[in-house]
Write a protein that holds these residues in place. Structure first.
Motif, PDB file in Angstrom:
ATOM      1  N   LYS A   4     -20.443 -65.891  37.979  1.00 49.00           N
ATOM      2  CA  LYS A   4     -20.721 -64.084  37.743  1.00 49.00           C
ATOM      3  C   LYS A   4     -19.161 -63.626  37.637  1.00 49.00           C
ATOM      4  O   LYS A   4     -18.221 -64.211  37.695  1.00 49.00           O
ATOM      5  N   HIS A  47     -36.731 -59.386  40.585  1.00 55.11           N
ATOM      6  CA  HIS A  47     -36.029 -58.577  41.631  1.00 55.11           C
ATOM      7  C   HIS A  47     -36.204 -56.937  41.197  1.00 55.11           C
ATOM      8  O   HIS A  47     -35.427 -56.277  41.896  1.00 55.11           O
ATOM      9  N   TYR A  59     -23.424 -54.815  38.816  1.00 55.43           N
ATOM     10  CA  TYR A  59     -22.156 -55.997  39.015  1.00 55.43           C
ATOM     11  C   TYR A  59     -22.310 -57.048  38.066  1.00 55.43           C
ATOM     12  O   TYR A  59     -21.153 -57.273  37.381  1.00 55.43           O
ATOM     13  N   THR A  86     -27.700 -67.727  49.715  1.00 54.45           N
ATOM     14  CA  THR A  86     -27.031 -66.600  48.953  1.00 54.45           C
ATOM     15  C   THR A  86     -26.125 -65.433  49.689  1.00 54.45           C
ATOM     16  O   THR A  86     -25.196 -65.263  49.108  1.00 54.45           O
ATOM     17  N   ARG A  97     -20.148 -70.663  47.881  1.00 54.61           N
ATOM     18  CA  ARG A  97     -20.170 -69.145  48.474  1.00 54.61           C
ATOM     19  C   ARG A  97     -19.365 -69.115  49.412  1.00 54.61           C
ATOM     20  O   ARG A  97     -18.839 -67.904  49.789  1.00 54.61           O
ATOM     21  N   ILE A 104     -23.251 -60.765  49.981  1.00 56.47           N
ATOM     22  CA  ILE A 104     -24.502 -61.239  49.663  1.00 56.47           C
ATOM     23  C   ILE A 104     -24.571 -60.970  48.179  1.00 56.47           C
ATOM     24  O   ILE A 104     -25.450 -61.564  47.476  1.00 56.47           O
ATOM     25  N   GLU A 105     -23.967 -59.825  47.756  1.00 53.21           N
ATOM     26  CA  GLU A 105     -24.467 -59.640  46.320  1.00 53.21           C
ATOM     27  C   GLU A 105     -23.252 -60.164  45.343  1.00 53.21           C
ATOM     28  O   GLU A 105     -23.588 -60.983  44.275  1.00 53.21           O
ATOM     29  N   ASN A 107     -21.205 -62.865  44.947  1.00 52.85           N
ATOM     30  CA  ASN A 107     -21.416 -64.275  45.606  1.00 52.85           C
ATOM     31  C   ASN A 107     -20.954 -65.506  44.485  1.00 52.85           C
ATOM     32  O   ASN A 107     -21.611 -66.657  44.489  1.00 52.85           O
ATOM     33  N   HIS A 110     -24.567 -68.082  40.203  1.00 53.62           N
ATOM     34  CA  HIS A 110     -25.886 -68.088  40.251  1.00 53.62           C
ATOM     35  C   HIS A 110     -26.363 -69.397  39.954  1.00 53.62           C
ATOM     36  O   HIS A 110     -25.907 -70.392  38.989  1.00 53.62           O
TER      37      HIS A 110
HETATM   38  P1  GDP Z   1     -29.891 -66.685  44.710  1.00 51.19           P
HETATM   39  O1  GDP Z   1     -31.009 -67.487  44.309  1.00 51.19           O
HETATM   40  O2  GDP Z   1     -29.247 -67.536  46.125  1.00 51.19           O
HETATM   41  O3  GDP Z   1     -28.769 -66.218  43.815  1.00 51.19           O
HETATM   42  O4  GDP Z   1     -30.620 -65.475  45.497  1.00 51.19           O
HETATM   43  P2  GDP Z   1     -31.633 -64.451  44.912  1.00 51.19           P
HETATM   44  O5  GDP Z   1     -32.439 -64.992  43.800  1.00 51.19           O
HETATM   45  O6  GDP Z   1     -32.652 -63.883  46.125  1.00 51.19           O
HETATM   46  O7  GDP Z   1     -31.135 -63.116  44.542  1.00 51.19           O
HETATM   47  C1  GDP Z   1     -30.324 -63.171  43.165  1.00 51.19           C
HETATM   48  C2  GDP Z   1     -29.103 -62.181  43.379  1.00 51.19           C
HETATM   49  O8  GDP Z   1     -29.216 -60.860  43.841  1.00 51.19           O
HETATM   50  C3  GDP Z   1     -28.094 -62.607  44.431  1.00 51.19           C
HETATM   51  O9  GDP Z   1     -27.275 -64.021  44.119  1.00 51.19           O
HETATM   52  C4  GDP Z   1     -27.143 -61.692  44.874  1.00 51.19           C
HETATM   53  O10 GDP Z   1     -26.057 -61.620  43.689  1.00 51.19           O
HETATM   54  C5  GDP Z   1     -28.185 -60.635  44.812  1.00 51.19           C
HETATM   55  N1  GDP Z   1     -28.752 -60.238  46.092  1.00 51.19           N
HETATM   56  C6  GDP Z   1     -29.697 -60.870  46.893  1.00 51.19           C
HETATM   57  N2  GDP Z   1     -30.069 -60.337  47.842  1.00 51.19           N
HETATM   58  C7  GDP Z   1     -29.435 -59.223  48.160  1.00 51.19           C
HETATM   59  C8  GDP Z   1     -29.408 -58.239  48.927  1.00 51.19           C
HETATM   60  O11 GDP Z   1     -30.111 -58.233  50.070  1.00 51.19           O
HETATM   61  N3  GDP Z   1     -28.499 -57.372  48.478  1.00 51.19           N
HETATM   62  C9  GDP Z   1     -27.429 -57.062  47.442  1.00 51.19           C
HETATM   63  N4  GDP Z   1     -26.765 -56.159  47.389  1.00 51.19           N
HETATM   64  N5  GDP Z   1     -27.751 -58.161  46.690  1.00 51.19           N
HETATM   65  C10 GDP Z   1     -28.409 -59.149  46.866  1.00 51.19           C
END
Ligand code: GDP
Length: 139
Positions: A4, A47, A59, A86, A97, A104-105, A107, A110
């Motif tokens: 990222k 999402h 981002y 995450t 990570r 959390i964002e 990170n 992906h």
């Molecule tokens: P991943 O599969 O571990 O990447 O997680 P997800 O598919 O749930 O989320 C996709 C991406 O969205 C994450 O890698 C983060 O960059 C972002 N993200 C996930 N959860 C949150 C959150 O609660 N707050 C914020 N600001 N970003 C989030």
């Protein structure tokens, strides 16, 4: 996998790829590129109802990313283990990570969460020819 914008900015391309290759994942193809809003929105469309969606798209388009097509037996599990949870505060010690993510964002990486999504996500960026170059490499 995607390295990222924060990962590229922090000069972690080499470090992430080294870990990925050491874990036995084969790099089928890779490219440095700038995501546009439409592609980032489509990539994360699952999402789109989440409160962080706009911030996530902002981002992901904030700078260049490295998109990587990977292949390995149990590749999704191997990669997700390497990446960690995450939220970096919840990620296991020694994961990418945990070591390098800000939040959390932001990170760093992906990783696809299933072989099916891996196939869909690689098709966003690569065609079959691009992913067959490594077939001639010796095991
Ligand atoms: P991943 O599969 O571990 O990447 O997680 P997800 O598919 O749930 O989320 C996709 C991406 O969205 C994450 O890698 C983060 O960059 C972002 N993200 C996930 N959860 C949150 C959150 O609660 N707050 C914020 N600001 N970003 C989030």
């Amino acid at each position: 996998m995607i390295i990222k914008p924060d990962g590229v900015q922090k000069k972690l391309i080499g470090e992430v790829l080294r870990r990925v290759e050491s874990a036995g994942l084969q790099i089928k193809s890779l490219r440095l590129l700038q995501l546009d809003r439409a592609t980032a929105s489509r990539f994360y469309s699952v999402h789109k109802e989440r409160p962080f969606f706009n911030s996530l798209v902002e981002y992901m388009t904030s700078g260049p990313v490295v998109v990587v097509a990977l292949e390995a037996p149990n590749g999704v599990t191997k990669l997700r283990t390497l990446i960690g949870a995450t939220d970096p505060d919840k990620a296991d010690e020694g994961t990418i990570r945990r070591l390098y993510a800000e939040s959390i964002e932001q990170n760093v990486v992906h990783g696809s969460d299933s072989p099916e999504n891996g196939a869909i996500e690689t098709s966003f960026f690569f065609n079959t020819n691009e992913m067959s170059l490594s077939n001639s490499l010796q095991e």
